[in-house]
Write an enzyme that holds these catalytic residues in place. Structure first.
Site, PDB file in Angstrom:
ATOM      1  N   CYS A 135     -12.140  -6.613  38.523  1.00 43.00           N
ATOM      2  CA  CYS A 135     -13.601  -6.788  38.614  1.00 43.00           C
ATOM      3  C   CYS A 135     -14.011  -8.241  38.372  1.00 43.00           C
ATOM      4  O   CYS A 135     -14.689  -8.854  39.205  1.00 43.00           O
ATOM      5  CB  CYS A 135     -14.298  -5.825  37.658  1.00 43.00           C
TER       6      CYS A 135
HETATM    7  N1  LIG Z   1     -13.638  -0.124  34.689  1.00 40.83           N
HETATM    8  C1  LIG Z   1     -13.727  -1.128  35.540  1.00 40.83           C
HETATM    9  O1  LIG Z   1     -14.780  -1.789  35.668  1.00 40.83           O
HETATM   10  C2  LIG Z   1     -12.537  -1.488  36.401  1.00 40.83           C
HETATM   11  C3  LIG Z   1     -12.727  -2.416  37.416  1.00 40.83           C
HETATM   12  C4  LIG Z   1     -11.632  -2.778  38.220  1.00 40.83           C
HETATM   13  C5  LIG Z   1     -10.394  -2.214  37.984  1.00 40.83           C
HETATM   14  N2  LIG Z   1     -10.233  -1.323  36.968  1.00 40.83           N
HETATM   15  C6  LIG Z   1      -8.910  -0.760  36.766  1.00 40.83           C
HETATM   16  O2  LIG Z   1      -8.908   0.570  37.268  1.00 40.83           O
HETATM   17  C7  LIG Z   1      -8.054   1.396  36.471  1.00 40.83           C
HETATM   18  C8  LIG Z   1      -8.859   2.573  35.930  1.00 40.83           C
HETATM   19  O3  LIG Z   1      -9.924   2.028  35.164  1.00 40.83           O
HETATM   20  P1  LIG Z   1     -11.038   2.943  34.526  1.00 40.83           P
HETATM   21  O4  LIG Z   1     -12.065   2.034  33.967  1.00 40.83           O
HETATM   22  O5  LIG Z   1     -11.429   4.023  35.459  1.00 40.83           O
HETATM   23  O6  LIG Z   1     -10.200   3.580  33.315  1.00 40.83           O
HETATM   24  P2  LIG Z   1     -10.532   4.886  32.465  1.00 40.83           P
HETATM   25  O7  LIG Z   1     -12.009   5.128  32.492  1.00 40.83           O
HETATM   26  O8  LIG Z   1      -9.877   4.695  31.169  1.00 40.83           O
HETATM   27  O9  LIG Z   1      -9.831   6.043  33.286  1.00 40.83           O
HETATM   28  C9  LIG Z   1      -8.441   6.115  33.490  1.00 40.83           C
HETATM   29  C10 LIG Z   1      -8.038   7.557  33.646  1.00 40.83           C
HETATM   30  O10 LIG Z   1      -6.636   7.617  33.899  1.00 40.83           O
HETATM   31  C11 LIG Z   1      -6.118   8.843  33.392  1.00 40.83           C
HETATM   32  N3  LIG Z   1      -4.958   8.496  32.550  1.00 40.83           N
HETATM   33  C12 LIG Z   1      -4.951   7.810  31.396  1.00 40.83           C
HETATM   34  N4  LIG Z   1      -3.693   7.659  30.926  1.00 40.83           N
HETATM   35  C13 LIG Z   1      -2.899   8.245  31.821  1.00 40.83           C
HETATM   36  C14 LIG Z   1      -1.498   8.413  31.934  1.00 40.83           C
HETATM   37  N5  LIG Z   1      -0.671   7.927  31.005  1.00 40.83           N
HETATM   38  N6  LIG Z   1      -0.997   9.070  33.010  1.00 40.83           N
HETATM   39  C15 LIG Z   1      -1.819   9.543  33.941  1.00 40.83           C
HETATM   40  N7  LIG Z   1      -3.165   9.427  33.873  1.00 40.83           N
HETATM   41  C16 LIG Z   1      -3.689   8.763  32.840  1.00 40.83           C
HETATM   42  C17 LIG Z   1      -7.211   9.516  32.600  1.00 40.83           C
HETATM   43  O11 LIG Z   1      -7.805  10.461  33.455  1.00 40.83           O
HETATM   44  P3  LIG Z   1      -7.368  11.990  33.434  1.00 40.83           P
HETATM   45  O12 LIG Z   1      -7.482  12.399  32.017  1.00 40.83           O
HETATM   46  O13 LIG Z   1      -8.362  12.641  34.325  1.00 40.83           O
HETATM   47  O14 LIG Z   1      -5.971  12.061  33.956  1.00 40.83           O
HETATM   48  C18 LIG Z   1      -8.202   8.397  32.383  1.00 40.83           C
HETATM   49  O15 LIG Z   1      -9.520   8.896  32.272  1.00 40.83           O
HETATM   50  C19 LIG Z   1      -7.504   0.487  35.359  1.00 40.83           C
HETATM   51  O16 LIG Z   1      -6.238   0.040  35.707  1.00 40.83           O
HETATM   52  C20 LIG Z   1      -8.516  -0.642  35.312  1.00 40.83           C
HETATM   53  O17 LIG Z   1      -7.987  -1.843  34.833  1.00 40.83           O
HETATM   54  C21 LIG Z   1     -11.279  -0.937  36.182  1.00 40.83           C
END
Ligand SMILES: NC(=O)c1ccc[n+]([C@@H]2O[C@H](COP(=O)([O-])OP(=O)(O)OC[C@H]3O[C@@H](n4cnc5c(N)ncnc54)[C@H](OP(=O)(O)O)[C@@H]3O)[C@@H](O)[C@H]2O)c1
Length: 324
Positions: A135
């Site tokens: 981001c």
């Molecule tokens: N947030 C942002 O603004 C943003 C922007 C750009 C990129 N990103 C990237 O996108 C990715 C996701 O970000 P996010 O903000 O959506 O994160 P998040 O809100 O923490 O969601 C990640 C989800 O992944 C699942 N998970 C967690 N640990 C896991 C594991 N060990 N194995 C399998 N599933 C697992 C869980 O969902 P379940 O419980 O449903 O499995 C968790 O809710 C990250 O790599 C982040 O750096 C985020």
């Protein structure tokens, strides 16, 4: 219709993908995988979808989908792909930073293309595997790429950017706790943020000896959006700077050059990046604003899907800002 699977469906970027794809004219959600909520309704994690979908999370993947979005925390995408097989025709968009750097871009023999359409559109159109940009990385690259393309990024560049709390994911932490975050502001990882690698790779691909980038990330007390300010020495006029940016983004559907100073709310809830230019003596100030979960994550992921499948680039992404 494009059949899509979403992995990590209860998180923030997974939730945004569900919301976009439910309204996408050429895509259907085939499954939403969750490690923690299999068998439960999507509305248990995303209550705003009540009345929109009855779909449930699943603990199994359909290996024959056309596209899979990996919305997992850093370090989990590779592991997930090792544990789950997809058909050789399935395209993959990874939202983590696992495959973004050139040195990490081949996984299981597949070449991941860095998915910034303003930089790599023709490669994305031919790609089967996408490493979706970070981001902060999106906001900062879009602010600086035109200067690098023109060879005008020879001096040091200073970047100050502030992000909303959704940038840190759905799991609560000390710095996303309401009592701490609200009415507060703080910097973190000064000059060492993990997105510097991908930003520098892109800038150097356009200008080999570009100046050093000093990046100070800040935590803001709002939930979504990134406002980035970058400044550097620029030897041309403001009109030349504007012409350079307008030329670079002439074909960019989601990046606009604003005549007036910009604010965050004009892009929040949209897939837009707005950029404003200001000249002070010999310094050029570039301000860029995006929604971290849309142009900074899930919106850009769908833009990449559209390009990979030869669909209209903006399909499903005609979103509405919440300006007041
Ligand atoms: N947030 C942002 O603004 C943003 C922007 C750009 C990129 N990103 C990237 O996108 C990715 C996701 O970000 P996010 O903000 O959506 O994160 P998040 O809100 O923490 O969601 C990640 C989800 O992944 C699942 N998970 C967690 N640990 C896991 C594991 N060990 N194995 C399998 N599933 C697992 C869980 O969902 P379940 O419980 O449903 O499995 C968790 O809710 C990250 O790599 C982040 O750096 C985020």
């Amino acid at each position: 219709m494009i059949k899509a699977g979403i992995i990590g469906g209860s998180g923030y970027t997974g939730g945004e993908l569900i919301r976009i794809l439910l309204n996408h004219p050429q895509a259907d959600i085939d499954f939403v995988f969750s490690t923690t909520r299999a068998g439960k309704k999507l509305t248990t994690a995303h209550p705003d979808l009540l009345g929109t979908t009855e779909m449930e999370f699943t603990g199994k993947v359909n290996s024959d989908v056309d596209v899979v979005f990996l919305c997992l925390g850093h370090g989990n995408s590779g592991r997930f792909l090792e544990e789950h097989q997809f058909s050789s025709d399935t395209k993959i968009v990874d939202l983590s930073n696992e495959f973004r750097l050139e040195g990490d871009s081949v996984f299981q023999g597949n070449q991941y293309i860095y998915g910034l359409p303003e930089l790599k559109k023709s490669e994305i159109e031919k790609a089967n595997f996408i490493a979706n940009p970070g981001c902060f990385a999106t906001a900062i690259q879009l602010a600086l790429l035109p200067l690098a393309k023109a060879g005008k990024l020879s001096n040091d560049v200073h970047v100050n950017a502030v992000t909303g709390s959704t940038g840190a994911g759905v799991s609560p932490s000390a710095t996303s706790h309401f009592s701490w975050r609200n009415n507060n502001i703080s910097w973190y990882k000064p000059f060492t943020h993990q997105h510097l690698g991908e930003i520098n790779e892109s800038l150097h691909s356009l200008q080999k000896n570009s100046g050093e980038l000093f990046f100070l990330p800040n935590r803001g007390n709002f939930t979504r959006g990134i406002l980035a300010t970058a400044y550097t020495k620029f030897d041309g006029s403001i009109e030349e700077a504007i012409a350079l940016y307008e030329d670079f983004y002439a074909d960019a559907l989601f990046t606009q050059i604003a005549e007036e100073p910009i604010n965050l709310k004009q892009v929040v809830n949209t897939n837009q990046c707005h950029i404003h230019l200001h000249k002070h003596n010999d310094t050029l100030l570039v301000t860029s604003a995006i929604d971290n979960l849309l142009k900074g994550a899930s919106g850009q992921a769908v833009q990449n899907m559209n390009l990979m499948f030869g669909q209209e680039e903006g399909a499903g992404l005609n979103l509405k800002a919440g300006v007041f």
